[in-house]
Design a protein around this motif. Sequence first.
Motif, PDB file in Angstrom:
ATOM      1  N   SER A  34      26.906  -5.213  27.101  1.00 33.70           N
ATOM      2  CA  SER A  34      26.533  -4.991  25.700  1.00 33.70           C
ATOM      3  C   SER A  34      25.949  -6.261  25.116  1.00 33.70           C
ATOM      4  O   SER A  34      26.146  -7.349  25.638  1.00 33.70           O
ATOM      5  N   VAL A  35      25.227  -6.090  24.012  1.00 36.58           N
ATOM      6  CA  VAL A  35      24.570  -7.199  23.322  1.00 36.58           C
ATOM      7  C   VAL A  35      24.747  -6.981  21.830  1.00 36.58           C
ATOM      8  O   VAL A  35      24.751  -5.845  21.356  1.00 36.58           O
ATOM      9  N   ILE A  40      18.783  -8.343  18.675  1.00 34.79           N
ATOM     10  CA  ILE A  40      17.809  -7.617  19.492  1.00 34.79           C
ATOM     11  C   ILE A  40      16.494  -7.534  18.737  1.00 34.79           C
ATOM     12  O   ILE A  40      16.437  -7.081  17.599  1.00 34.79           O
ATOM     13  N   HIS A  41      15.421  -7.988  19.386  1.00 31.50           N
ATOM     14  CA  HIS A  41      14.092  -7.974  18.783  1.00 31.50           C
ATOM     15  C   HIS A  41      13.278  -6.794  19.309  1.00 31.50           C
ATOM     16  O   HIS A  41      12.649  -6.078  18.542  1.00 31.50           O
ATOM     17  N   THR A  46      16.354 -12.416  20.027  1.00 30.45           N
ATOM     18  CA  THR A  46      15.867 -13.486  19.180  1.00 30.45           C
ATOM     19  C   THR A  46      17.061 -14.347  18.771  1.00 30.45           C
ATOM     20  O   THR A  46      18.042 -13.831  18.232  1.00 30.45           O
ATOM     21  N   ARG A  47      16.954 -15.624  19.064  1.00 29.67           N
ATOM     22  CA  ARG A  47      18.013 -16.560  18.672  1.00 29.67           C
ATOM     23  C   ARG A  47      17.389 -17.688  17.868  1.00 29.67           C
ATOM     24  O   ARG A  47      16.276 -18.111  18.148  1.00 29.67           O
ATOM     25  N   LYS A  48      18.118 -18.135  16.876  1.00 29.50           N
ATOM     26  CA  LYS A  48      17.657 -19.277  16.090  1.00 29.50           C
ATOM     27  C   LYS A  48      17.733 -20.514  16.958  1.00 29.50           C
ATOM     28  O   LYS A  48      18.699 -20.721  17.684  1.00 29.50           O
ATOM     29  N   GLU A  66      13.917 -18.504  19.389  1.00 24.29           N
ATOM     30  CA  GLU A  66      13.797 -18.486  20.835  1.00 24.29           C
ATOM     31  C   GLU A  66      13.888 -17.036  21.296  1.00 24.29           C
ATOM     32  O   GLU A  66      14.738 -16.286  20.837  1.00 24.29           O
ATOM     33  N   ARG A  67      12.998 -16.629  22.181  1.00 16.91           N
ATOM     34  CA  ARG A  67      12.997 -15.274  22.718  1.00 16.91           C
ATOM     35  C   ARG A  67      13.528 -15.309  24.146  1.00 16.91           C
ATOM     36  O   ARG A  67      13.091 -16.110  24.959  1.00 16.91           O
TER      37      ARG A  67
END
Length: 117
Positions: free
Chosen positions: A41-42, A47-48, A69-71, A81-82
Amino acid sequence: MNQVVLTLLCALLFGVSLTHSAGHGAGRSPRCLCRGRLLKSVNPGIIHVVELFPPSASCSKTEIILTLTRKGKGKGKGKEERLKVCLHPYKKQGRRLVEGNGIQNKKQKNGGRKGKN
């Protein structure tokens, strides 16, 4: 006579190589995008993009690829960051995506109803 034999031999070799290469289809060496560990799971908030790949001639598995997507942290503050990861299609979150229910946003938890008055 030698030219006819040589032509037939070349045609025979071409035919054998063609049928041999056709035999190495999807069943022998699948070219799946997801290799290695699959996530169970996420967090839906990061989620982008969700990409769903059903079984095909190149891969016999159902694949779910998520772009997260993370800052950015550290030097490039403020940048996103992808990261691409694979989600297990037979766990709870993966089954929901495959069945078409999707990943619900935090705003949709109440089923689309407005707050109680």
